[in-house]
Design a protein around this motif. Sequence first.
Motif, mmCIF file in Angstrom:
data_model
loop_
_atom_site.group_PDB
_atom_site.id
_atom_site.type_symbol
_atom_site.label_atom_id
_atom_site.label_comp_id
_atom_site.label_asym_id
_atom_site.label_seq_id
_atom_site.Cartn_x
_atom_site.Cartn_y
_atom_site.Cartn_z
ATOM 1 N N ASP A 50 35.264 76.207 4.152
ATOM 2 C CA ASP A 50 34.325 75.480 3.316
ATOM 3 C C ASP A 50 33.588 76.483 2.441
ATOM 4 O O ASP A 50 32.759 77.235 2.940
ATOM 5 N N PRO A 51 33.858 76.508 1.136
ATOM 6 C CA PRO A 51 33.210 77.500 0.273
ATOM 7 C C PRO A 51 31.692 77.419 0.325
ATOM 8 O O PRO A 51 31.009 78.438 0.273
ATOM 9 N N ALA A 52 31.143 76.215 0.405
ATOM 10 C CA ALA A 52 29.689 76.083 0.430
ATOM 11 C C ALA A 52 29.112 76.744 1.673
ATOM 12 O O ALA A 52 28.097 77.438 1.620
ATOM 13 N N TRP A 53 29.761 76.535 2.823
ATOM 14 C CA TRP A 53 29.231 77.132 4.050
ATOM 15 C C TRP A 53 29.280 78.644 3.992
ATOM 16 O O TRP A 53 28.312 79.325 4.361
ATOM 17 N N THR A 54 30.387 79.219 3.543
ATOM 18 C CA THR A 54 30.485 80.669 3.521
ATOM 19 C C THR A 54 29.513 81.274 2.516
ATOM 20 O O THR A 54 28.994 82.373 2.728
ATOM 21 N N GLU B 45 19.488 93.085 13.595
ATOM 22 C CA GLU B 45 20.619 93.972 13.451
ATOM 23 C C GLU B 45 20.332 94.936 12.314
ATOM 24 O O GLU B 45 19.480 94.662 11.468
ATOM 25 N N PRO B 46 21.005 96.077 12.285
ATOM 26 C CA PRO B 46 20.741 97.041 11.216
ATOM 27 C C PRO B 46 20.991 96.438 9.842
ATOM 28 O O PRO B 46 21.849 95.571 9.671
ATOM 29 N N ALA B 47 20.247 96.917 8.851
ATOM 30 C CA ALA B 47 20.398 96.392 7.494
ATOM 31 C C ALA B 47 21.811 96.594 6.978
ATOM 32 O O ALA B 47 22.366 95.737 6.284
ATOM 33 N N TRP B 48 22.444 97.732 7.334
ATOM 34 C CA TRP B 48 23.799 97.985 6.844
ATOM 35 C C TRP B 48 24.788 96.964 7.404
ATOM 36 O O TRP B 48 25.740 96.563 6.724
ATOM 37 N N ALA B 49 24.567 96.526 8.650
ATOM 38 C CA ALA B 49 25.475 95.546 9.257
ATOM 39 C C ALA B 49 25.309 94.190 8.582
ATOM 40 O O ALA B 49 26.291 93.485 8.306
ATOM 41 N N ALA B 50 24.054 93.810 8.299
ATOM 42 C CA ALA B 50 23.829 92.550 7.600
ATOM 43 C C ALA B 50 24.412 92.604 6.189
ATOM 44 O O ALA B 50 24.964 91.614 5.698
ATOM 45 N N ALA B 51 24.318 93.767 5.542
ATOM 46 C CA ALA B 51 24.886 93.924 4.200
ATOM 47 C C ALA B 51 26.400 93.791 4.238
ATOM 48 O O ALA B 51 27.009 93.128 3.384
ATOM 49 N N ARG B 52 27.022 94.416 5.211
ATOM 50 C CA ARG B 52 28.476 94.319 5.349
ATOM 51 C C ARG B 52 28.902 92.875 5.565
ATOM 52 O O ARG B 52 29.866 92.395 4.952
ATOM 53 N N ASP B 53 28.162 92.152 6.407
ATOM 54 C CA ASP B 53 28.515 90.762 6.698
ATOM 55 C C ASP B 53 28.255 89.860 5.493
ATOM 56 O O ASP B 53 29.018 88.925 5.229
ATOM 57 N N ALA B 54 27.169 90.118 4.755
ATOM 58 C CA ALA B 54 26.890 89.318 3.560
ATOM 59 C C ALA B 54 28.012 89.470 2.548
ATOM 60 O O ALA B 54 28.465 88.488 1.943
ATOM 61 N N ALA B 55 28.473 90.703 2.348
ATOM 62 C CA ALA B 55 29.564 90.944 1.401
ATOM 63 C C ALA B 55 30.847 90.262 1.868
ATOM 64 O O ALA B 55 31.590 89.680 1.060
ATOM 65 N N ALA B 56 31.106 90.318 3.168
ATOM 66 C CA ALA B 56 32.319 89.686 3.702
ATOM 67 C C ALA B 56 32.277 88.178 3.507
ATOM 68 O O ALA B 56 33.269 87.550 3.119
ATOM 69 N N ARG B 57 31.105 87.556 3.753
ATOM 70 C CA ARG B 57 30.992 86.111 3.557
ATOM 71 C C ARG B 57 31.176 85.750 2.075
ATOM 72 O O ARG B 57 31.779 84.726 1.748
ATOM 73 N N ALA B 58 30.640 86.576 1.190
ATOM 74 C CA ALA B 58 30.794 86.306 -0.241
ATOM 75 C C ALA B 58 32.262 86.390 -0.652
ATOM 76 O O ALA B 58 32.741 85.588 -1.471
ATOM 77 N N ARG B 59 33.011 87.334 -0.078
ATOM 78 C CA ARG B 59 34.444 87.429 -0.394
ATOM 79 C C ARG B 59 35.198 86.228 0.157
ATOM 80 O O ARG B 59 36.129 85.720 -0.478
ATOM 81 N N GLU B 60 34.798 85.755 1.338
ATOM 82 C CA GLU B 60 35.440 84.566 1.902
ATOM 83 C C GLU B 60 35.180 83.349 1.017
ATOM 84 O O GLU B 60 36.067 82.520 0.797
ATOM 85 N N SER B 61 33.959 83.245 0.519
ATOM 86 C CA SER B 61 33.627 82.136 -0.354
ATOM 87 C C SER B 61 34.475 82.171 -1.619
ATOM 88 O O SER B 61 34.980 81.137 -2.075
ATOM 89 N N ALA B 62 34.659 83.376 -2.189
ATOM 90 C CA ALA B 62 35.494 83.513 -3.389
ATOM 91 C C ALA B 62 36.942 83.141 -3.096
ATOM 92 O O ALA B 62 37.615 82.506 -3.918
ATOM 93 N N ALA B 63 37.425 83.515 -1.920
ATOM 94 C CA ALA B 63 38.818 83.227 -1.555
ATOM 95 C C ALA B 63 39.063 81.729 -1.415
ATOM 96 O O ALA B 63 40.204 81.266 -1.569
#
Length: 300
Positions: free
Chosen positions: A186-190, A255-273
């Motif tokens: 679901d693009p909206a959820w990601t 959680e560390p800021a870097w981990a949240a940043a990594r996960d935010a970027a991953a979710r954004a890529r999933e949304s684009a996909a």
Amino acid sequence: MAEHLYVATNAEGVERTARGEVTWNLPAVAGATTSPAERTAAPRGELVLRRPAALLEALDERIFLAEAIDGARDAGDTVGASTARLTAETAWGVKAAARFALECASHALDDVTAATTLPDGSSLGAVVAEARVILDRTSPAGEQRLGLLARFAALRRLRRLESELGDITLERLTEDLGADLDALDDPAWTTIAACSEAVLAALEALRHLAAPRYARSREEVLDEHPATAPSVPSSVLPTPWGPIALGAEHFSPYEPAWAAARDAAARARESAADRPDPGAAASERVFQADLLERILLGPD
């Protein structure tokens, strides 16, 4: 910029890889002068130096510029080497991680998702924009204007925003399950999840700025370990606002800021996909890689 190579490590300069840990020799810093580190030999296999696209999945607390010395092997987004060295540390840090996360989330928003209404009536796009403003106000210039008390006020405000995003993420997940849909399809959820992770990254950046010792003690409890991780020993940390008790909690939600940043970027890529455009995922990765490198290299 495409020729820069990077290595991501923890605070002590240890890189965690699928083959085990690599302890890197670190660059020497004397005043404003940085000297490249002594070469590091691969303990097994080969060292992997990453271009920005490959670094997206390997973000850690510190990121260094690196160069291959012996046995260089170009593999596209990575370069393997039998020996390599770190030449300088980049501008990566808690605020840089938060900025990266928020920019990724903002880029992932389309008109429909940005207009999604949160429990307090504000839109998702407005919340992400407000988080960016709050983070910007803790810049060195902003700190002089706001002071510690204002930073704690911003911290409380951003914590509430992150909580609201968590609520709407859960609500969307519940709707997906009720409709027999996979949330990750679901693009909206990601996209909402990307925004939630981004605001969390900004929250962690503010927490470090406002109370770094408290943030570090809580961060060490989680550091992406299972929920069964033991609590820290009970202790009291004195602050200008009164004592903060440590060790009373068990599992830390932070959680560390870097981990949240990594996960935010991953979710954004999933949304684009998930978008109809077949090139959206590749374009999103290119955007993130370029953004990450701009942040790492800092202002010209």
